[in-house]
Design a protein around this motif. Structure first.
Motif, PDB file in Angstrom:
ATOM      1  N   GLU A   1      13.474  -3.958   6.221  1.00 29.30           N
ATOM      2  CA  GLU A   1      14.690  -3.746   5.435  1.00 29.30           C
ATOM      3  C   GLU A   1      14.469  -3.978   3.943  1.00 29.30           C
ATOM      4  O   GLU A   1      14.942  -3.204   3.106  1.00 29.30           O
ATOM      5  N   ARG A   2      13.786  -5.035   3.611  1.00 28.26           N
ATOM      6  CA  ARG A   2      13.728  -5.485   2.225  1.00 28.26           C
ATOM      7  C   ARG A   2      12.523  -4.975   1.447  1.00 28.26           C
ATOM      8  O   ARG A   2      12.539  -4.975   0.214  1.00 28.26           O
ATOM      9  N   THR A   3      11.476  -4.551   2.157  1.00 29.82           N
ATOM     10  CA  THR A   3      10.242  -4.179   1.463  1.00 29.82           C
ATOM     11  C   THR A   3       9.771  -2.773   1.804  1.00 29.82           C
ATOM     12  O   THR A   3       9.617  -1.932   0.914  1.00 29.82           O
ATOM     13  N   ILE A   4       9.548  -2.497   3.089  1.00 34.13           N
ATOM     14  CA  ILE A   4       8.893  -1.244   3.461  1.00 34.13           C
ATOM     15  C   ILE A   4       9.776  -0.031   3.225  1.00 34.13           C
ATOM     16  O   ILE A   4       9.371   0.931   2.540  1.00 34.13           O
ATOM     17  N   ARG A   5      10.978  -0.037   3.764  1.00 35.17           N
ATOM     18  CA  ARG A   5      11.830   1.149   3.629  1.00 35.17           C
ATOM     19  C   ARG A   5      12.206   1.451   2.181  1.00 35.17           C
ATOM     20  O   ARG A   5      12.190   2.630   1.782  1.00 35.17           O
ATOM     21  N   PRO A   6      12.555   0.465   1.356  1.00 36.21           N
ATOM     22  CA  PRO A   6      12.829   0.783  -0.048  1.00 36.21           C
ATOM     23  C   PRO A   6      11.621   1.400  -0.760  1.00 36.21           C
ATOM     24  O   PRO A   6      11.771   2.324  -1.572  1.00 36.21           O
ATOM     25  N   ALA A   7      10.416   0.928  -0.451  1.00 40.93           N
ATOM     26  CA  ALA A   7       9.220   1.482  -1.085  1.00 40.93           C
ATOM     27  C   ALA A   7       8.975   2.914  -0.634  1.00 40.93           C
ATOM     28  O   ALA A   7       8.638   3.790  -1.448  1.00 40.93           O
ATOM     29  N   LEU A   8       9.137   3.185   0.658  1.00 43.55           N
ATOM     30  CA  LEU A   8       8.961   4.552   1.148  1.00 43.55           C
ATOM     31  C   LEU A   8       9.998   5.494   0.551  1.00 43.55           C
ATOM     32  O   LEU A   8       9.692   6.631   0.183  1.00 43.55           O
ATOM     33  N   ALA A   9      11.241   5.016   0.443  1.00 44.16           N
ATOM     34  CA  ALA A   9      12.301   5.843  -0.140  1.00 44.16           C
ATOM     35  C   ALA A   9      12.018   6.171  -1.592  1.00 44.16           C
ATOM     36  O   ALA A   9      12.447   7.213  -2.105  1.00 44.16           O
ATOM     37  N   ALA A  10      11.284   5.283  -2.261  1.00 49.07           N
ATOM     38  CA  ALA A  10      10.915   5.505  -3.665  1.00 49.07           C
ATOM     39  C   ALA A  10       9.660   6.368  -3.803  1.00 49.07           C
ATOM     40  O   ALA A  10       9.191   6.605  -4.926  1.00 49.07           O
ATOM     41  N   GLY A  11       9.115   6.828  -2.676  1.00 53.94           N
ATOM     42  CA  GLY A  11       7.947   7.704  -2.717  1.00 53.94           C
ATOM     43  C   GLY A  11       6.616   6.996  -2.802  1.00 53.94           C
ATOM     44  O   GLY A  11       5.592   7.628  -3.080  1.00 53.94           O
ATOM     45  N   LYS A  12       6.586   5.700  -2.546  1.00 52.67           N
ATOM     46  CA  LYS A  12       5.340   4.940  -2.648  1.00 52.67           C
ATOM     47  C   LYS A  12       4.512   5.054  -1.371  1.00 52.67           C
ATOM     48  O   LYS A  12       5.017   5.377  -0.299  1.00 52.67           O
ATOM     49  N   ILE A  13       3.223   4.777  -1.520  1.00 52.36           N
ATOM     50  CA  ILE A  13       2.347   4.621  -0.367  1.00 52.36           C
ATOM     51  C   ILE A  13       2.380   3.148   0.018  1.00 52.36           C
ATOM     52  O   ILE A  13       2.065   2.280  -0.792  1.00 52.36           O
ATOM     53  N   VAL A  14       2.794   2.858   1.240  1.00 53.31           N
ATOM     54  CA  VAL A  14       2.856   1.490   1.740  1.00 53.31           C
ATOM     55  C   VAL A  14       1.623   1.242   2.599  1.00 53.31           C
ATOM     56  O   VAL A  14       1.388   1.955   3.579  1.00 53.31           O
TER      57      VAL A  14
END
Length: 215
Positions: A81-94
Protein backbone atom coordinates in the motif's frame (compact mmCIF):
# COMPACT_ATOMS: atom_id res chain seq x y z
CA UNK A 1 4.24 -4.64 -16.79
CA UNK A 2 2.27 -3.85 -13.64
CA UNK A 3 0.36 -0.54 -13.95
CA UNK A 4 2.77 2.03 -15.41
CA UNK A 5 5.91 0.56 -13.89
CA UNK A 6 7.83 -2.71 -13.73
CA UNK A 7 7.91 -4.93 -10.64
CA UNK A 8 10.96 -7.21 -10.26
CA UNK A 9 11.68 -9.42 -7.26
CA UNK A 10 14.83 -11.34 -6.36
CA UNK A 11 14.58 -14.58 -4.42
CA UNK A 12 16.89 -17.26 -3.08
CA UNK A 13 18.05 -18.98 0.06
CA UNK A 14 19.84 -16.98 2.75
CA UNK A 15 23.35 -16.05 1.59
CA UNK A 16 22.65 -16.62 -2.11
CA UNK A 17 23.72 -13.09 -3.04
CA UNK A 18 20.29 -11.84 -4.06
CA UNK A 19 20.56 -8.64 -1.98
CA UNK A 20 23.87 -7.75 -3.64
CA UNK A 21 22.40 -8.43 -7.06
CA UNK A 22 19.31 -6.34 -6.26
CA UNK A 23 21.52 -3.38 -5.39
CA UNK A 24 23.67 -3.81 -8.50
CA UNK A 25 20.63 -4.09 -10.75
CA UNK A 26 19.16 -0.92 -9.24
CA UNK A 27 22.43 0.97 -9.79
CA UNK A 28 22.70 -0.24 -13.39
CA UNK A 29 19.14 0.69 -14.29
CA UNK A 30 19.51 4.11 -12.71
CA UNK A 31 22.58 4.55 -14.88
CA UNK A 32 20.38 3.85 -17.89
CA UNK A 33 18.10 6.70 -16.88
CA UNK A 34 15.31 4.79 -15.14
CA UNK A 35 13.59 5.79 -11.95
CA UNK A 36 14.17 2.86 -9.64
CA UNK A 37 12.87 2.02 -6.19
CA UNK A 38 14.97 -0.55 -4.35
CA UNK A 39 13.09 -2.10 -1.46
CA UNK A 40 13.01 -5.27 0.64
CA UNK A 41 10.85 -7.75 2.52
CA UNK A 42 10.01 -8.03 5.23
CA UNK A 43 10.15 -4.25 5.43
CA UNK A 44 10.05 -1.50 2.88
CA UNK A 45 7.64 0.75 4.79
CA UNK A 46 7.75 2.07 8.37
CA UNK A 47 5.17 -0.38 9.68
CA UNK A 48 6.65 -3.32 7.81
CA UNK A 49 10.12 -2.52 9.14
CA UNK A 50 8.75 -2.77 12.68
CA UNK A 51 7.38 -6.22 11.86
CA UNK A 52 10.76 -7.14 10.32
CA UNK A 53 12.40 -6.77 13.72
CA UNK A 54 9.83 -9.11 15.22
CA UNK A 55 10.24 -11.93 12.70
CA UNK A 56 13.97 -11.86 11.96
CA UNK A 57 15.36 -11.50 15.47
CA UNK A 58 15.19 -13.73 18.52
CA UNK A 59 15.10 -17.48 19.06
CA UNK A 60 14.16 -19.75 16.14
CA UNK A 61 11.12 -20.96 18.08
CA UNK A 62 9.90 -17.46 18.89
CA UNK A 63 6.90 -17.75 16.54
CA UNK A 64 4.90 -20.62 15.12
CA UNK A 65 4.70 -20.93 11.34
CA UNK A 66 1.06 -19.80 11.48
CA UNK A 67 1.92 -16.65 13.44
CA UNK A 68 4.81 -15.91 11.09
CA UNK A 69 2.48 -16.20 8.11
CA UNK A 70 0.13 -13.60 9.58
CA UNK A 71 3.01 -11.26 10.46
CA UNK A 72 4.62 -11.51 7.03
CA UNK A 73 1.28 -10.95 5.30
CA UNK A 74 0.59 -7.88 7.42
CA UNK A 75 4.03 -6.49 6.62
CA UNK A 76 3.56 -7.19 2.90
CA UNK A 77 0.17 -5.48 2.81
CA UNK A 78 1.57 -2.32 4.38
CA UNK A 79 4.59 -2.44 2.05
CA UNK A 80 2.33 -2.85 -0.98
CA UNK A 81 0.00 0.00 0.00
CA UNK A 82 2.58 2.53 1.08
CA UNK A 83 5.60 1.78 -1.11
CA UNK A 84 5.21 -0.60 -4.04
CA UNK A 85 1.92 0.45 -5.61
CA UNK A 86 2.60 4.21 -5.44
CA UNK A 87 5.99 3.66 -7.10
CA UNK A 88 4.52 1.51 -9.87
CA UNK A 89 1.75 4.05 -10.45
CA UNK A 90 4.45 6.69 -10.86
CA UNK A 91 6.10 4.60 -13.59
CA UNK A 92 9.10 3.47 -11.55
CA UNK A 93 10.91 0.16 -11.71
CA UNK A 94 10.46 -1.54 -8.33
CA UNK A 95 13.20 -3.99 -7.36
CA UNK A 96 12.26 -5.97 -4.27
CA UNK A 97 14.61 -8.16 -2.25
CA UNK A 98 12.14 -11.01 -1.54
CA UNK A 99 8.37 -11.00 -1.96
CA UNK A 100 5.58 -13.57 -1.65
CA UNK A 101 7.64 -16.49 -2.98
CA UNK A 102 9.71 -16.39 0.20
CA UNK A 103 6.57 -16.79 2.29
CA UNK A 104 5.45 -19.66 0.06
CA UNK A 105 8.75 -21.34 0.92
CA UNK A 106 9.67 -20.40 4.47
CA UNK A 107 6.19 -20.55 6.01
CA UNK A 108 4.26 -22.51 3.40
CA UNK A 109 6.74 -25.34 2.93
CA UNK A 110 9.40 -25.53 5.60
CA UNK A 111 7.59 -24.83 8.84
CA UNK A 112 4.40 -26.76 8.27
CA UNK A 113 2.07 -27.76 5.48
CA UNK A 114 0.75 -24.23 5.05
CA UNK A 115 1.12 -23.60 1.32
CA UNK A 116 -2.66 -23.54 0.86
CA UNK A 117 -3.03 -21.03 3.67
CA UNK A 118 -0.25 -18.89 2.20
CA UNK A 119 -1.92 -18.80 -1.21
CA UNK A 120 -5.36 -18.09 0.28
CA UNK A 121 -4.08 -15.17 2.35
CA UNK A 122 -2.10 -13.88 -0.61
CA UNK A 123 -5.17 -13.89 -2.83
CA UNK A 124 -7.31 -12.17 -0.19
CA UNK A 125 -4.88 -9.56 1.12
CA UNK A 126 -2.13 -9.05 -1.49
CA UNK A 127 -3.41 -10.05 -4.92
CA UNK A 128 -0.27 -9.06 -6.77
CA UNK A 129 2.78 -10.85 -8.16
CA UNK A 130 5.99 -9.38 -9.56
CA UNK A 131 6.20 -9.06 -13.33
CA UNK A 132 9.51 -10.92 -13.16
CA UNK A 133 11.23 -12.91 -10.41
CA UNK A 134 14.94 -13.72 -10.51
CA UNK A 135 15.87 -16.78 -8.43
CA UNK A 136 19.55 -16.70 -7.49
CA UNK A 137 20.41 -20.37 -7.03
CA UNK A 138 23.33 -21.44 -4.85
CA UNK A 139 24.71 -24.43 -2.97
CA UNK A 140 23.22 -24.47 0.55
CA UNK A 141 26.55 -25.05 2.34
CA UNK A 142 28.23 -22.08 0.68
CA UNK A 143 25.18 -19.89 1.08
CA UNK A 144 24.78 -20.66 4.78
CA UNK A 145 28.47 -19.99 5.45
CA UNK A 146 28.15 -16.64 3.70
CA UNK A 147 24.95 -15.77 5.58
CA UNK A 148 26.45 -16.59 8.98
CA UNK A 149 29.59 -14.58 8.17
CA UNK A 150 27.50 -11.41 7.96
CA UNK A 151 27.10 -11.52 11.76
CA UNK A 152 23.97 -9.38 11.93
CA UNK A 153 21.17 -9.42 14.49
CA UNK A 154 18.76 -10.82 11.85
CA UNK A 155 19.83 -14.45 11.87
CA UNK A 156 16.73 -16.19 13.15
CA UNK A 157 16.15 -18.18 9.96
CA UNK A 158 19.86 -18.94 9.46
CA UNK A 159 19.79 -20.45 12.95
CA UNK A 160 17.46 -23.19 11.71
CA UNK A 161 20.57 -24.62 10.03
CA UNK A 162 21.56 -26.40 6.84
CA UNK A 163 18.53 -28.69 6.62
CA UNK A 164 16.28 -25.68 6.14
CA UNK A 165 18.58 -24.28 3.47
CA UNK A 166 18.55 -27.56 1.54
CA UNK A 167 14.77 -27.77 1.75
CA UNK A 168 14.37 -24.16 0.68
CA UNK A 169 16.65 -24.52 -2.33
CA UNK A 170 14.66 -27.51 -3.57
CA UNK A 171 11.44 -25.65 -2.91
CA UNK A 172 12.51 -22.54 -4.79
CA UNK A 173 13.58 -24.61 -7.81
CA UNK A 174 10.21 -26.38 -7.75
CA UNK A 175 8.51 -23.00 -7.59
CA UNK A 176 10.40 -21.94 -10.72
CA UNK A 177 8.91 -24.92 -12.51
CA UNK A 178 5.46 -24.04 -11.19
CA UNK A 179 5.69 -20.45 -12.50
CA UNK A 180 8.01 -20.65 -15.53
CA UNK A 181 6.49 -17.58 -17.16
CA UNK A 182 7.53 -15.41 -14.20
CA UNK A 183 10.58 -16.97 -12.52
CA UNK A 184 14.05 -17.12 -14.10
CA UNK A 185 16.74 -19.22 -12.40
CA UNK A 186 20.23 -17.71 -12.35
CA UNK A 187 23.37 -19.57 -11.25
CA UNK A 188 24.65 -17.67 -8.22
CA UNK A 189 27.81 -19.73 -7.71
CA UNK A 190 29.84 -17.72 -10.24
CA UNK A 191 31.70 -14.45 -10.04
CA UNK A 192 29.51 -11.57 -8.88
CA UNK A 193 29.94 -9.70 -12.17
CA UNK A 194 28.89 -12.74 -14.21
CA UNK A 195 25.76 -13.15 -12.12
CA UNK A 196 24.99 -9.44 -12.49
CA UNK A 197 25.29 -9.70 -16.29
CA UNK A 198 22.75 -12.54 -16.36
CA UNK A 199 20.42 -10.62 -14.04
CA UNK A 200 20.49 -7.62 -16.35
CA UNK A 201 19.99 -9.82 -19.42
CA UNK A 202 16.90 -11.34 -17.83
CA UNK A 203 15.41 -7.93 -17.05
CA UNK A 204 16.34 -6.25 -20.34
CA UNK A 205 13.41 -7.57 -22.45
CA UNK A 206 10.93 -5.98 -20.03
CA UNK A 207 12.55 -2.54 -20.18
CA UNK A 208 11.20 0.29 -22.34
CA UNK A 209 12.41 0.08 -25.93
CA UNK A 210 14.67 3.14 -25.71
CA UNK A 211 16.68 1.56 -22.89
CA UNK A 212 17.21 -1.87 -24.45
CA UNK A 213 19.82 -0.63 -26.92
CA UNK A 214 22.00 0.54 -24.04
CA UNK A 215 21.96 -2.84 -22.28
Amino acid sequence: MTSAGLFVSLEGIDGSGKSTQARQLADTLRGLGHEVLLTREPGGSPGAEEIRALVLQGDPDRWSAETELLLFTAARRDHLERTIRPALAAGKIVICDRFADSTRMYQGLSRGDLRGAVDTLHALMIGQEPDLTLLIDMDPDAALARAKARATHEERFEDFGKDLQVQMRAGFLALAQEFPERIRVIDGTRDEAEVAADVLAAVAPALPQHARAAV
